[in-house]
Write a protein that holds these residues in place. Structure first.
Motif, PDB file in Angstrom:
ATOM      1  N   LEU A 184       0.828  -1.200   0.000  1.00 27.12           N
ATOM      2  CA  LEU A 184       0.000   0.000   0.000  1.00 27.12           C
ATOM      3  C   LEU A 184       0.869   1.259   0.000  1.00 27.12           C
ATOM      4  O   LEU A 184       0.595   2.212  -0.741  1.00 27.12           O
ATOM      5  N   ARG A 185       1.928   1.248   0.816  1.00 33.45           N
ATOM      6  CA  ARG A 185       2.823   2.410   0.858  1.00 33.45           C
ATOM      7  C   ARG A 185       3.531   2.594  -0.485  1.00 33.45           C
ATOM      8  O   ARG A 185       3.697   3.715  -0.971  1.00 33.45           O
ATOM      9  N   ALA A 186       3.955   1.477  -1.081  1.00 32.21           N
ATOM     10  CA  ALA A 186       4.639   1.561  -2.372  1.00 32.21           C
ATOM     11  C   ALA A 186       3.713   2.118  -3.445  1.00 32.21           C
ATOM     12  O   ALA A 186       4.134   2.882  -4.319  1.00 32.21           O
ATOM     13  N   ALA A 187       2.434   1.753  -3.359  1.00 30.00           N
ATOM     14  CA  ALA A 187       1.476   2.258  -4.338  1.00 30.00           C
ATOM     15  C   ALA A 187       1.240   3.755  -4.170  1.00 30.00           C
ATOM     16  O   ALA A 187       1.009   4.475  -5.148  1.00 30.00           O
ATOM     17  N   LEU A 188       1.305   4.222  -2.914  1.00 35.61           N
ATOM     18  CA  LEU A 188       1.121   5.650  -2.667  1.00 35.61           C
ATOM     19  C   LEU A 188       2.307   6.467  -3.160  1.00 35.61           C
ATOM     20  O   LEU A 188       2.171   7.640  -3.501  1.00 35.61           O
ATOM     21  N   GLN A 189       3.502   5.828  -3.186  1.00 32.30           N
ATOM     22  CA  GLN A 189       4.706   6.502  -3.663  1.00 32.30           C
ATOM     23  C   GLN A 189       5.408   5.588  -4.664  1.00 32.30           C
ATOM     24  O   GLN A 189       6.409   4.947  -4.340  1.00 32.30           O
ATOM     25  N   PRO A 190       4.894   5.459  -5.884  1.00 33.22           N
ATOM     26  CA  PRO A 190       5.438   4.510  -6.848  1.00 33.22           C
ATOM     27  C   PRO A 190       6.893   4.786  -7.184  1.00 33.22           C
ATOM     28  O   PRO A 190       7.313   5.942  -7.252  1.00 33.22           O
ATOM     29  N   VAL A 191       7.626   3.717  -7.374  1.00 35.36           N
ATOM     30  CA  VAL A 191       9.035   3.832  -7.763  1.00 35.36           C
ATOM     31  C   VAL A 191       9.232   3.056  -9.055  1.00 35.36           C
ATOM     32  O   VAL A 191       8.382   2.282  -9.482  1.00 35.36           O
ATOM     33  N   GLY A 192      10.359   3.236  -9.701  1.00 33.30           N
ATOM     34  CA  GLY A 192      10.647   2.556 -10.958  1.00 33.30           C
ATOM     35  C   GLY A 192      10.761   1.052 -10.782  1.00 33.30           C
ATOM     36  O   GLY A 192      11.103   0.563  -9.713  1.00 33.30           O
ATOM     37  N   MET A 193      10.505   0.331 -11.832  1.00 32.94           N
ATOM     38  CA  MET A 193      10.546  -1.128 -11.817  1.00 32.94           C
ATOM     39  C   MET A 193      11.972  -1.608 -12.017  1.00 32.94           C
ATOM     40  O   MET A 193      12.666  -1.172 -12.929  1.00 32.94           O
ATOM     41  N   ALA A 194      12.431  -2.512 -11.138  1.00 34.11           N
ATOM     42  CA  ALA A 194      13.770  -3.063 -11.258  1.00 34.11           C
ATOM     43  C   ALA A 194      13.855  -3.954 -12.489  1.00 34.11           C
ATOM     44  O   ALA A 194      12.933  -4.706 -12.776  1.00 34.11           O
ATOM     45  N   PRO A 195      14.970  -3.900 -13.249  1.00 34.28           N
ATOM     46  CA  PRO A 195      15.072  -4.702 -14.460  1.00 34.28           C
ATOM     47  C   PRO A 195      14.900  -6.189 -14.215  1.00 34.28           C
ATOM     48  O   PRO A 195      14.314  -6.883 -15.032  1.00 34.28           O
ATOM     49  N   GLU A 196      15.415  -6.679 -13.065  1.00 37.79           N
ATOM     50  CA  GLU A 196      15.314  -8.109 -12.816  1.00 37.79           C
ATOM     51  C   GLU A 196      13.873  -8.587 -12.635  1.00 37.79           C
ATOM     52  O   GLU A 196      13.576  -9.772 -12.702  1.00 37.79           O
ATOM     53  N   ALA A 197      12.944  -7.652 -12.395  1.00 35.81           N
ATOM     54  CA  ALA A 197      11.543  -8.042 -12.246  1.00 35.81           C
ATOM     55  C   ALA A 197      10.962  -8.583 -13.550  1.00 35.81           C
ATOM     56  O   ALA A 197       9.899  -9.182 -13.555  1.00 35.81           O
ATOM     57  N   CYS A 198      11.646  -8.366 -14.682  1.00 36.51           N
ATOM     58  CA  CYS A 198      11.129  -8.785 -15.980  1.00 36.51           C
ATOM     59  C   CYS A 198      11.439 -10.251 -16.302  1.00 36.51           C
ATOM     60  O   CYS A 198      10.990 -10.749 -17.337  1.00 36.51           O
ATOM     61  N   ALA A 199      12.210 -10.933 -15.471  1.00 39.56           N
ATOM     62  CA  ALA A 199      12.566 -12.314 -15.757  1.00 39.56           C
ATOM     63  C   ALA A 199      11.320 -13.203 -15.753  1.00 39.56           C
ATOM     64  O   ALA A 199      10.473 -13.099 -14.871  1.00 39.56           O
ATOM     65  N   MET A 200      11.191 -14.078 -16.752  1.00 37.84           N
ATOM     66  CA  MET A 200      10.049 -14.978 -16.850  1.00 37.84           C
ATOM     67  C   MET A 200      10.198 -16.128 -15.857  1.00 37.84           C
ATOM     68  O   MET A 200      11.268 -16.761 -15.806  1.00 37.84           O
ATOM     69  N   PRO A 201       9.185 -16.423 -15.059  1.00 40.40           N
ATOM     70  CA  PRO A 201       9.280 -17.510 -14.085  1.00 40.40           C
ATOM     71  C   PRO A 201       9.219 -18.873 -14.759  1.00 40.40           C
ATOM     72  O   PRO A 201       8.669 -19.013 -15.854  1.00 40.40           O
ATOM     73  N   ASP A 202       9.775 -19.854 -14.082  1.00 36.19           N
ATOM     74  CA  ASP A 202       9.761 -21.230 -14.579  1.00 36.19           C
ATOM     75  C   ASP A 202       8.583 -21.943 -13.925  1.00 36.19           C
ATOM     76  O   ASP A 202       8.658 -22.398 -12.785  1.00 36.19           O
TER      77      ASP A 202
END
Length: 578
Positions: A284-302
């Motif tokens: 909830l706090r992160a949504a109130l103060q959005p930050v940039g998306m980390a590149p590693e978040a784009c990795a496709m899960p297995d």
């Protein structure tokens, strides 16, 4: 994140199931508390997940979540038990045992749960002393159909009490309600006071959700509740050339460009798409103060992906007839799934009835053109009440003297009659599965389970008012429990709250001796093939929930998020072929 501009003491967050009412109400409460206000968040939803979003076990009294932020859950079942005992208890040891049993039977139906929850809600809104320690009281309300009933009950019961000074009521001794008359009047006044109350209509940037919000706006305005705010939640704007991202962005922009006129006149806020959801205080706090998306978040899960809908439809079609029920938390896509299944069965040559028990039904928006072998229906509460009232008066009232008939008519004017009438229609619809397929797009989870679990209570109610029981009602529970006749499909999303809610639903079904046939994970971005950086973050969020469903379900089907919306024949066929 843009939140509603709060000006009043009371706020109601309402809207179609799954649009993010709980997340937005909690984010609003958190923002107010961190600005120095004292805030109480209240859930009146029978399927509440307020505990989960706030990461705090909640009860019927305010619990501190953080400094300045408190919350409570109105538990309808617990409230019904307390209400029942409050009404019946004073007569124990005074009236004969048979009379006590009769009173308990009158308080055993689903309507008692509704009224009991409303009583708890009314005390918070109609008795300012109950919430005097708070600057703001935020109500995280149930999905639209339930919320509208909740908000209209004060007027319904006030009118009922005004016109029924004595006699019978389906809630038992009328004096138990009459004591609450002043409270109900105060509740109505608070709801309609624009200086005190704001209703926040929450919607996704999707055509169906906005249509539902417009219906809610109009019905609330007719009730005198006109201080409304539109909160559009989860607006996505593509930042890449990915096809799925582009389709989602275009769909959201198109829906916002065609907002119904009445909604467009309301003050409005828009909150962006949050890739990792809004469950937990950190989120909830992160949504109130959005930050940039980390590149590693784009990795496709297995993760191994289940098959789509087609193999599941093969298994359903093999029986040649019966009932197929789509169930799950509001907003997971039960209507689209039900329409896709019904269309596929009809195009295979089977006779199919596609219908709904959902008060907020919108099947006609999902499947717009006529199809051979396919009928579309709806259990309409108003029509069923009229049918039930006429039927009861014809059967049970024909030989009554004028005083007895007047008492019966008073009973049938009670708001509880709707629950009984809809139940009978549900039973008649299930009976049609003897000779064809009946695909039931059911109401949200709490309502549906209540409907089925109330069979014995309604059995007693029918005997009390009519003296007999239709065969369709007598056979309902055996048919629902017969795995060769009824196939229950639990629809969910690959997200925390829908999966947890579906898990509770499966446990409830099993306690009712109903074994789910399959689970359907709908609108999966992981299965869509998207490589958009923001959507890929949601892909990673989905994987553990897909694995969890695989552990819980006998069969699983996975439906991807589709670039073409599942509306009309082509869109529904796309769901099956994906």
């Amino acid at each position: 994140m843009a939140l509603p501009d709060v000006r009043t003491r009371y706020l109601f967050f309402t809207g179609k199931g799954g649009v993010g009412k709980t997340s937005l109400s909690c984010a609003t409460g958190l923002a107010l508390a961190e600005a120095g206000q004292r805030v109480l968040i209240v859930s009146t939803d029978p399927a509440s997940n307020l505990d989960e979003v706030l990461e705090t076990p909640l009860g019927a009294t305010p619990t501190q979540v953080l400094p300045g932020l408190f919350a409570l859950n109105i538990d309808p079942e617990a409230a019904a038990a307390a209400y029942r005992e409050r009404m019946v208890g004073p007569y124990r040891g005074i009236l004969p045992d048979a009379a006590i049993r009769s009173m308990e039977e009158q308080f055993s139906g689903g309507c008692t749960v509704e009224i009991a929850a409303f009583d708890a809600f009314a005390e918070l809104l109609g008795l300012p002393a109950r919430t005097v320690d708070f600057d703001h009281v935020i109500f995280d309300t149930a999905p639209t159909g339930h919320t509208l009933r909740l908000l209209t009950l004060p007027s319904a019961w006030s009118e009922f009490l005004d016109t029924n000074a004595g006699g019978a009521s389906c809630l038992g001794p009328l004096s138990g309600l009459d004591k609450q008359k002043d409270l109900y009047a105060a509740t109505v006044a608070e709801l309609a006071d624009p200086a005190r109350t704001t209703v926040v209509l929450v919607a996704r940037p999707e055509a169906a959700a906005l249509r539902e919000a417009e219906r809610t706006r109009a019905e609330l305005a007719e009730l005198g509740v006109r201080n409304q705010w539109l909160a559009v939640n989860g607006v996505f704007v593509a930042g890449s050339g990915d096809a799925i991202a582009g389709a989602m962005s275009d769909r959201h922009a198109g829906a916002l460009a065609h907002i119904p006129v009445g909604l467009n006149e309301l003050p409005r806020s828009e909150t962006p798409f949050v890739a990792r959801g809004m469950v937990g205080l950190a989120a909830l706090r992160a949504a109130l103060q959005p930050v940039g998306m980390a590149p590693e978040a784009c990795a496709m899960p297995d993760v191994a992906l289940p098959a789509g809908l087609a193999p599941l439809i093969d298994q359903l079609a093999a029986t040649g007839h019966g009932v197929v029920m789509t169930m799950g938390k509001g907003g997971v896509g039960k209507t689209s799934v039900a329409a896709a299944l019904a269309l596929s069965l009809a195009r295979r040559g089977h006779k199919v009835l596609l219908t709904t028990t959902d008060p907020a039904a919108h099947l006609s928006w999902t499947l717009e053109q006529a199809e051979p072998n396919l009928r579309i229906g709806r259990i309409d509460p108003a029509a069923e009440v009229a049918r039930h009232r006429d039927d009861v008066l014809a059967r049970a009232g024909a030989d009554l003297d004028p005083n007895a008939r007047a008492m019966l008519e008073e009973d049938l004017r009670s708001p509880c009659t709707e629950e009984i009438a809809v139940f009978h229609a549900f039973a008649r619809t299930v009976e049609e599965g003897r000779d064809a397929f009946v695909v039931l797009d059911t109401a949200p989870t709490g309502h549906t389970i209540l409907l089925m679990d109330s069979a014995e209570a309604y059995h007693r109610e029918v005997l009390r008012t009519r003296g007999d029981m239709p065969e369709a009602v007598r056979q309902l529970l055996p048919r629902l429990r017969d795995p060769d006749f009824t196939r229950v499909l639990i629809v969910t999303l690959a997200e925390a709250t829908p999966v947890h809610e579906a898990e509770r639903l499966q446990a409830d079904l099993r306690r009712a001796q109903i074994e789910p046939f399959a689970w359907i994970i709908n609108q999966s971005l992981l299965a869509s093939g998207t490589v958009d950086p923001v959507l890929a973050a949601r892909v990673g969020y989905e994987a553990p929930f897909i694995r969890r469903v695989g552990e819980l379900a006998m069969r699983v089907a996975l439906v991807p998020w589709l670039a073409e919306a599942p509306v009309g024949g082509a869109g529904l066929v796309g769901m099956v072929k994906a």
